[in-house]
Design an enzyme around this catalytic site. Structure first.
Site, PDB file in Angstrom:
ATOM      1  N   THR A 144       3.515 -11.018  -7.263  1.00 46.96           N
ATOM      2  CA  THR A 144       2.179 -11.488  -6.874  1.00 46.96           C
ATOM      3  C   THR A 144       1.240 -11.298  -8.066  1.00 46.96           C
ATOM      4  O   THR A 144       1.368 -10.325  -8.822  1.00 46.96           O
ATOM      5  CB  THR A 144       1.643 -10.740  -5.642  1.00 46.96           C
TER       6      THR A 144
ATOM      7  N   SER B 184      -2.690   2.325 -10.094  1.00 45.37           N
ATOM      8  CA  SER B 184      -3.571   2.610 -11.240  1.00 45.37           C
ATOM      9  C   SER B 184      -3.707   4.117 -11.382  1.00 45.37           C
ATOM     10  O   SER B 184      -3.670   4.843 -10.386  1.00 45.37           O
ATOM     11  CB  SER B 184      -4.964   2.016 -11.008  1.00 45.37           C
TER      12      SER B 184
ATOM     13  N   TYR C 181     -12.112   0.842  -5.393  1.00 45.64           N
ATOM     14  CA  TYR C 181     -10.887   0.501  -6.133  1.00 45.64           C
ATOM     15  C   TYR C 181      -9.944   1.704  -6.160  1.00 45.64           C
ATOM     16  O   TYR C 181      -8.749   1.585  -5.877  1.00 45.64           O
ATOM     17  CB  TYR C 181     -11.269   0.078  -7.552  1.00 45.64           C
TER      18      TYR C 181
END
Ligand SMILES: NC(=O)c1ccc[n+]([C@@H]2O[C@H](COP(=O)([O-])OP(=O)(O)OC[C@H]3O[C@@H](n4cnc5c(N)ncnc54)[C@H](OP(=O)(O)O)[C@@H]3O)[C@@H](O)[C@H]2O)c1
Length: 250
Positions: free
Chosen positions: A12, A137, A151
């Site tokens: 993706t 991340s 985030y």
């Protein structure tokens, strides 16, 4: 012979950055890849660059019917899936007083809902086992940036989801791991800042803060994605592999 010969992969967000570099690497190792993204033009450019063994499926990972369309295309063309790289992500800097429900829904929709339902909808096609890699991340658990609250929460959520999935997926012969980049030179890095000058300042700060004194390249992240997706990592599941020049380690 490549180490992904005969494998079918979904990536993706495979039209630019880390996803595109990984698509190139997977194809070089013998895989067939399905790449996704919302923008037809960049998908077409990516297909031209990858050159062979690639299908582009336009869609938004936060949209359930787009996810259904993606896996229906894989089912119709290949009938099976071996590797999912849930890589698409969205980032926006917002401090606590300015966080809105819309911002929450947008970032969580792509980075967490998109990952969770992407994995769920991929599983019926992963009938011969395989590997799932989620692009997280280092701000999920190892570093903090005050304007990246939602985030960071979305990436930490993805990390928690992976851990919870390990027993059930192991029983199906599927390994699942997170890949956590530090600052990496891709469009998302530049585009999260209001100007090129602001991006340059952030780049210099990231270079200085990183023990290896530079930000990463998409190919360096693709090397790690390939490792986690292939039998090179056959005894590894549930980990969070930080590829960050040491930034989150010190
Ligand atoms: N670069 C960094 O410094 C860094 C650091 C830590 C983590 N990451 C993570 O690495 C992953 C890849 O990012 P990148 O750095 O390679 O950035 P990038 O080059 O901007 O790639 C993002 C990709 O995701 C696609 N995308 C974005 N939103 C989407 C959505 N809603 N549905 C489907 N596709 C979508 C983009 O295409 P469209 O826009 O056309 O949809 C593009 O293909 C992200 O999850 C990001 O959070 C990056």
């Amino acid at each position: 012979m490549g180490k992904l010969e005969g494998k079918v992969a979904v990536i993706t967000g495979g039209s630019t950055g880390i996803g595109l570099a990984t698509a190139r690497r997977f194809v070089a190792e013998g895989a067939y890849v399905f790449i996704t993204g919302r923008t037809r033009e960049t998908l077409d450019q990516a297909c031209a660059e990858i050159g062979r063994n690639v299908t582009a499926v336009q869609g938004d990972v936060a949209n359930m019917s787009d996810l259904d369309q993606l896996y229906e295309t894989v089912r119709a063309e290949k009938g099976v899936l071996d590797i999912l790289f849930a890589n698409a992500g969205a980032v926006k800097h917002v401090r606590i007083d300015a966080i809105t429900e819309e911002h929450y829904d947008q970032i969580m929709g792509v980075n967490l809902k998109g990952v969770i339902f992407g994995v769920q909808k991929a599983l019926p096609l992963m009938t011969r086992g395989g590997a799932i890699v989620v692009n997280a991340s280092i701000v999920g658990i190892a570093k903090s940036i005050p304007s990246l609250g939602i985030y960071s929460a979305s990436k930490a959520g993805a990390r928690g989801f992976i851990r919870a999935m390990v027993p059930d997926l192991s029983a199906r012969g599927i390994r699942i791991n997170a890949l956590s980049p530090g600052s990496t030179e891709t469009p998302i890095f530049e585009n999260q800042f209001p100007s090129h000058e602001a991006a340059e300042m952030a780049r210099e700060a990231a270079n200085a803060l990183t023990p290896l004194k530079r930000i990463g390249t998409p190919d360096e992240l693709a090397n790690a994605a390939f490792f986690l997706a292939s039998d090179e990592s056959s005894y590894i599941t549930g980990i969070d592999l930080h590829v960050d020049g040491g930034m989150g380690q010190v």
